[in-house]
Design an enzyme around this catalytic site. Structure first.
Site, PDB file in Angstrom:
ATOM      1  N   ALA A 117       0.840  -1.202   0.000  1.00  0.00           N
ATOM      2  CA  ALA A 117       0.000   0.000   0.000  1.00  0.00           C
ATOM      3  C   ALA A 117       0.876   1.253   0.000  1.00  0.00           C
ATOM      4  O   ALA A 117       1.990   1.247   0.525  1.00  0.00           O
ATOM      5  CB  ALA A 117      -0.902  -0.001   1.232  1.00  0.00           C
ATOM      6  N   ARG A 147       1.028   3.834   1.690  1.00  0.00           N
ATOM      7  CA  ARG A 147       1.478   4.360   2.980  1.00  0.00           C
ATOM      8  C   ARG A 147       2.716   3.623   3.516  1.00  0.00           C
ATOM      9  O   ARG A 147       3.338   4.067   4.475  1.00  0.00           O
ATOM     10  CB  ARG A 147       0.346   4.291   4.008  1.00  0.00           C
ATOM     11  N   TYR A 148       3.019   2.458   2.902  1.00  0.00           N
ATOM     12  CA  TYR A 148       4.143   1.663   3.392  1.00  0.00           C
ATOM     13  C   TYR A 148       5.414   1.823   2.567  1.00  0.00           C
ATOM     14  O   TYR A 148       6.498   1.510   3.048  1.00  0.00           O
ATOM     15  CB  TYR A 148       3.768   0.172   3.415  1.00  0.00           C
ATOM     16  N   ILE A 149       5.285   2.222   1.326  1.00  0.00           N
ATOM     17  CA  ILE A 149       6.457   2.267   0.443  1.00  0.00           C
ATOM     18  C   ILE A 149       6.876   3.710   0.181  1.00  0.00           C
ATOM     19  O   ILE A 149       6.082   4.639   0.335  1.00  0.00           O
ATOM     20  CB  ILE A 149       6.188   1.537  -0.884  1.00  0.00           C
TER      21      ILE A 149
END
Length: 837
Positions: free
Chosen positions: A115, A117-119
C-alpha cells in the site's frame, strides 16, 4: 398540433446527435492526447510527467511516502489516486527514474506493490540530471488554474525507448518496447556522428528474443520472446526466466492447462522463484526432455509473440514512427536542449562579466566619489555616475542601464581596497575563460552532445548491461511435438475411423493435431483430421498418421482395373494433399479394387507371390513380383502392367530392401537442429542403424540417434559428425592446472545413447581446443600476433600413441593466450615423415 410535435421531435434528435458527435470526438481527442499516448518530446504520458514534476517539487534528497507523492500529484492530475499510484509503481519497477524503498511488487511474479502508505520513493540521480531544468521548461496552468505544470519535461535522453510505453486510446493504441540503456546511448552517439545504428528490444525479465521481423519497431513488425528453459536432468526441466509481459503465475497456469489438454505430459510444476526465476518441471516417465521443451514453446506462455506499434504524440497529433526515427528525434531534442542550456549559461556569464567589469571600474576609477558630492536629487546622482562611466563604455559589451548603477550604489565602499580590485580582476579573467569555453561548445555542439552522452554512460551505465539474449530460433511445429494421448479406432468393414469407436479395432495413439491418412479396398485415399467419427469408405485396408512432405514413406500397391480386368502395380509417395478430398489410386473405373497394399517407412520394396485364378487361360498360375523393379512415381500414375489375367490373391513373400538412398542429414548450427533440408553442416548419409557423435568444448562426447526433434546449443559444440566406432579420435585440450596444452588419441569405448562421457582430464576451466577423426591429423598451431607470430605443424598420429579415453595424454606445448589451432587438410599423397614441421 401533431405536425408541430413531430417537427419539434426531429429538431431535438438532431441536436442530441450533433452533441453526441462533438462530445465523443472531444472525448477521443482527450484520451489520446492527455491519457494514453506519450509525447515525443519527453517520452512521458501526462500522468507520468505530473508525478515526476510533483516529486521534483518535494525533492530534498530523502525518500517520501508514496501516499504523499500521490497527494502532491493530485494537484496536477484530475483522475484520482488509484491511477496515479499505479503509474508511479510502474515507473518505479522500471528502475530508471525513481529510486524505491519497500515492497514495490515484482513484474516477474505478478506480485502487487504494498500500500502507498508503506512504500517510499525519490527521484534518481539520473532523473535529476536528464529530466529537469527550470530554465528550459515551458509551463502551463494546471486543470484547476491554481498551479503551473510543465508542458513537457526537458528530457535529455531517449527515455521513451528506454522505458517503453503501452496504452489504449479511442480508435488507436501504442506499444513501444523497452530497449537497453547502454545501447540507446551508444546509438545516440552514432546518430550524432551520422553513423548507422540498430536497436533491438531488451527486457528486465531477461529471456531470449528473436527480432528477425522486428522491422525497426514499425507497426506490422513482430518479435518472439522465449523463456530460458534448460534440462536439469533427463527427468527434470528448469525455467530460468519469463517472457516480457508474462508472470511466473500465468506461465505456470499455461503449463498446467497444456498438461490438462494433453499437449504435454508432466508430473509436477513447482515455483522456486526468489532472487532469480526458477520453475521446476518434473516430467512424466518416458517423456523426452527435448520434445517437452519444444512443446512448452508451442503450447504455453514460454514463448509469446509481441507486435510493436510505436504511436506517439507529435505536434498534438498521433503519429506512427519507427524506433530509429524515435531515437533520431530524441537525440536531436537532446542536442537542442544542450544548446539552449549553453545559450542560457552564456547569457548569464556575459551578464556577470558586465556587472563585475562595472564594479571594477566603479571602484578602481573612484567613480563612487560621485556619491559624496552634493546633488539636488537621486536621479542627478545616478546621472552623474552614468556620465563618469562615459570614457569606459567602449570597454563594455552592452549599454549601462539604470538598474546597473542602482545596484553599484548598494555595494559597500570597502571594495576600494587593492585586494578587492585584484579579486575582481581574477573574477573577470575566470568569467572570460568560461565564456570562451561555452562559446567553443556552442560552435562544436555535436561534440559537446557526444561528450554528454559518454558521460551518462560512464556515470549510470554500470549494471545496465543487456539482459535479454538476442538469438534467432526456429518455429516449433505444433504437430511434431504434440503428445500422442488420444486413442484412435477403426471400423474397417463399414469404413469409419475416430476416437469414439471404442468397440472397434484400435489403430494407435495420436494427438488432436494429427492428420490421418486412410486407404480403402476400392482404391480411394483420403486424409482427414482426428475426430470422434469420420467416414472414409467401405473396406478400409490401412490407416495411419499422415506426415506432410514425407518423401521416404512409400506405398506399394497392386490393383485391378474394373473396366479392362488388367492388373497394375505402382509405388508412390504422398507428400501433399487437400484434406477431406478423395483421391482415386486406380484408373477410376467402376469395380476397380486393390489386390495388395503395403506402407513402407523407408522405401522398402518387397517381393510378393501372385496367384492367378485357376479358371484363367494362363499357363503359369503363380508368379513372383519384385517391387524393386518399379520406379517411385506420383500417386496419380497408372503403374506398370502385372498381368492381364484375373488374380485370385497376392501374398507377401520376402521383405526385400530399401530402394531409397540413405537419409542425408545436416546440422543447422544457427538453430541447433538436425534436419534433412540441407541447412547448415552436412553430416553424411545415414542408414537406420547409424548414429551421430557430438564433441563438446567442456571435454564430453555424446552419441545420439537421428531424431530431428533433438535440441542442441551450437556454441557448446566443437564437432558433430557421423559415428564410426573404429575411428581413432585426436584431441588437444588446455590443462588449466598445469597451464599447458595436452594431446591424446583414443577410441570411443561406449555405445550408450544420450549420455555424456568425459574424454579429457577433469579440471576447472579445462577446455577442448581441437578434435579430429582424420586418419592422419595434421595440426597447425599459431602463437603470437602480427609479424612475431610463429607457426608449427604437428603430425598427431606420429606424436602420440592411441590410449584410453580417460588418459591424460602428453604435453604438446605451454599455455599461450595468443594461440590458434586448426586442422590442416592434407593431400592423400603427402608423406608423414616427421613428428612436426
Amino acid at each position: 398540433m401533431a405536425k408541430a410535435n413531430k417537427e419539434e421531435y426531429k429538431h431535438s434528435n438532431s441536436g442530441i446527435g450533433g452533441q453526441y458527435k462533438t462530445w465523443f470526438l472531444d472525448y477521443a481527442s482527450y484520451v489520446i492526447l492527455e491519457r494514453a499516448v506519450p509525447a515525443i518530446e519527453d517520452g512521458l504520458k501526462p500522468v507520468q510527467r505530473r508525478i515526476l514534476h510533483a516529486m521534483k517539487e518535494m525533492d530534498d534528497g530523502r525518500f517520501n511516502k508514496v501516499a504523499n507523492i500521490i497527494g502532491q500529484s493530485m494537484q496536477y492530475h484530475p483522475h484520482g489516486d488509484a491511477s496515479i499510484g499505479d503509474a508511479l509503481v510502474n515507473i518505479g519497477q522500471k528502475n530508471l527514474l525513481v529510486e524505491t524503498q519497500g515492497n514495490w511488487g515484482d513484474v516477474r511474479t505478478g506480485d502487487d506493490a504494498a500500500a502507498p502508505r508503506y512504500i517510499e520513493a525519490r527521484l534518481s540521480k539520473f532523473a535529476l540530471e536528464v529530466a529537469f531544468n527550470a530554465k528550459t521548461t515551458i509551463h502551463q496552468l494546471s486543470y484547476d488554474g491554481r498551479k503551473n505544470e510543465p508542458v513537457t519535461l526537458p528530457m535529455k535522453f531517449p527515455l521513451l525507448l528506454a522505458q517503453g510505453a503501452e496504452g489504449i486510446a479511442v480508435g488507436l493504441s501504442t506499444k513501444i518496447l523497452p530497449h537497453n540503456f547502454c545501447e540507446l546511448i551508444e546509438a545516440s552517439i552514432k546518430c550524432l556522428r551520422g553513423k548507422r545504428f540498430e536497436l533491438l528490444p531488451d527486457f528486465l525479465t531477461g529471456g531470449i528474443v528473436d527480432a528477425t521481423n522486428y522491422n525497426d519497431g514499425k507497426r506490422g513488425g513482430k518479435i518472439r520472446v522465449r523463456a530460458i528453459v534448460e534440462e536439469l536432468d533427463k527427468k527434470t526441466l528448469v525455467i530460468k526466466s519469463v517472457p516480457f509481459g508474462v508472470t511466473t503465475t500465468t506461465l505456470m497456469e499455461s503449463i498446467v492447462k497444456a498438461n490438462d489438454q494433453g499437449k504435454i505430459k508432466i508430473k509436477k510444476v513447482t515455483d522456486h522463484t526468489a532472487a532469480d526465476v526458477e520453475i521446476i518441471i518434473e516430467l512424466a516417465p518416458g517423456i523426452s526432455p527435448d520434445i517437452t521443451i519444444d512443446a512448452l514453446y508451442a503450447f504455453t506462455d514460454c514463448e509469446v509473440s509481441i507486435s510493436p506499434n510505436a504511436c506517439v504524440i507529435v505536434d498534438n497529433k498521433p503519429q506512427f514512427l519507427t524506433v530509429s526515427e524515435l531515437l533520431q528525434i530524441a537525440t536531436d531534442n537532446t542536442k537542442k536542449l544542450l544548446g539552449w542550456e549553453l545559450q542560457i549559461k552564456l547569457s548569464e556569464l556575459q551578464e556577470k562579466w558586465h556587472y563585475t567589469s562595472l564594479e571594477k571600474i566603479f571602484f578602481e576609477e573612484k567613480i563612487y566619489k560621485e556619491l559624496e558630492k552634493k546633488h539636488e536629487t537621486w536621479d542627478a546622482v545616478l546621472a552623474a555616475i552614468d556620465k563618469a562611466f562615459t570614457p569606459f563604455k567602449k570597454l563594455l559589451k552592452r549599454a549601462i542601464i539604470r538598474e546597473d548603477i542602482v545596484k553599484l550604489t548598494e555595494k559597500p565602499v570597502r571594495r576600494i581596497y587593492r585586494l578587492d580590485i585584484d579579486e575582481l580582476n581574477e573574477q573577470i579573467k575566470q568569467l572570460e575563460a568560461d565564456i570562451k569555453d561555452v562559446q567553443y561548445h556552442l560552435e562544436h555542439l555535436t561534440d559537446f552532445a557526444v561528450a554528454y552522452f559518454e558521460n551518462l554512460l560512464k556515470k549510470f551505465g554500470k549494471g545496465r548491461e543487456r539482459k535479454t539474449e538476442i538469438k534467432a530460433f526456429d518455429t516449433v511445429q505444433a504437430k511434431s511435438v504434440a503428445i500422442a494421448n488420444i486413442k484412435l479406432y477403426a471400423n474397417y468393414a463399414d469404413g469409419f475411423i475416430g476416437t469414439s469407436l471404442k468397440k472397434d479395432e484400435f489403430i494407435g495413439e495420436v494427438s488432436d493435431l494429427d492428420d490421418i491418412i486412410a486407404f480403402t479396398k476400392a482404391g480411394v485415399m483420403k486424409v482427414v483430421r482426428v475426430s470422434e467419427k469420420t467416414f472414409i469408405g467401405k473396406d478400409i485396408i490401412h490407416a495411419a498418421v499422415f506426415q506432410k512432405n514425407d518423401e521416404r514413406t512409400t506405398y506399394n500397391i497392386i490393383y485391378v482395373d474394373g473396366k479392362t480386368g488388367i492388373s497394375y502395380a505402382k509405388r508412390f509417395n504422398v507428400t501433399g494433399i487437400t484434406r477431406e478430398k478423395e483421391y482415386d489410386l486406380t484408373k477410376g473405373s467402376e469395380k476397380s479394387k486393390i489386390h495388395y497394399f503395403s506402407s513402407n517407412p523407408n522405401g522398402e520394396a518387397e517381393v510378393v507371390k501372385i496367384i492367378l485364378s485357376p479358371n484363367c487361360s494362363a499357363k503359369k498360375k503363380e508368379l513372383d513380383f519384385y517391387f524393386e523393379e518399379l520406379e517411385i512415381k506420383g500417386r496419380g500414375a497408372m503403374g506398370n502392367q502385372v498381368t492381364k489375367y484375373p488374380i485370385k490373391t497376392v501374398r507377401f513373400k520376402d521383405a526385400g530392401r530399401s530402394t531409397l538412398d540413405a537419409k542425408k542429414l545436416w546440422f543447422d548450427n544457427k538453430f541447433g537442429r538436425l534436419n534433412t533440408e540441407e541447412k547448415g553442416q552436412y553430416l553424411g548419409k545415414f542408414e537406420a542403424q547409424d548414429r551421430i557423435v557430438v564433441y563438446y568444448f567442456d571435454g564430453n562426447y555424446e552419441i545420439i540417434d537421428q531424431e530431428l526433434t533433438q535440441r542442441f546449443e551450437p556454441e557448446k559444440i566443437i564437432l558433430m559428425e557421423k559415428f564410426v566406432p573404429e575411428k581413432v579420435i585426436a584431441t588437444v585440450y588446455l590443462d588449466n592446472e598445469k597451464l599447458q596444452y595436452n594431446v591424446k588419441r583414443f577410441k570411443i569405448d561406449t555405445t550408450t545413447l544420450h549420455s555424456k562421457f568425459m574424454f579429457i582430464k577433469e579440471g576447472k576451466n579445462n577446455v577442448v581446443m581441437a578434435v579430429s577423426s582424420n586418419e592422419h591429423p595434421l595440426l597447425l598451431v599459431k602463437t603470437g600476433k602480427g609479424q612475431a607470430q610463429q607457426q608449427t605443424k604437428y603430425k598427431i598420429d606420429q606424436l602420440v600413441e592411441v590410449m584410453g579415453r580417460s588418459a591424460v595424454g602428453s604435453k604438446l606445448t605451454d599455455f599461450n593466450k595468443a594461440v590458434e589451432m586448426e586442422w590442416v587438410v592434407q593431400q592423400e599423397e603427402t608423406p608423414q615423415t616427421a613428428l612436426f614441421d
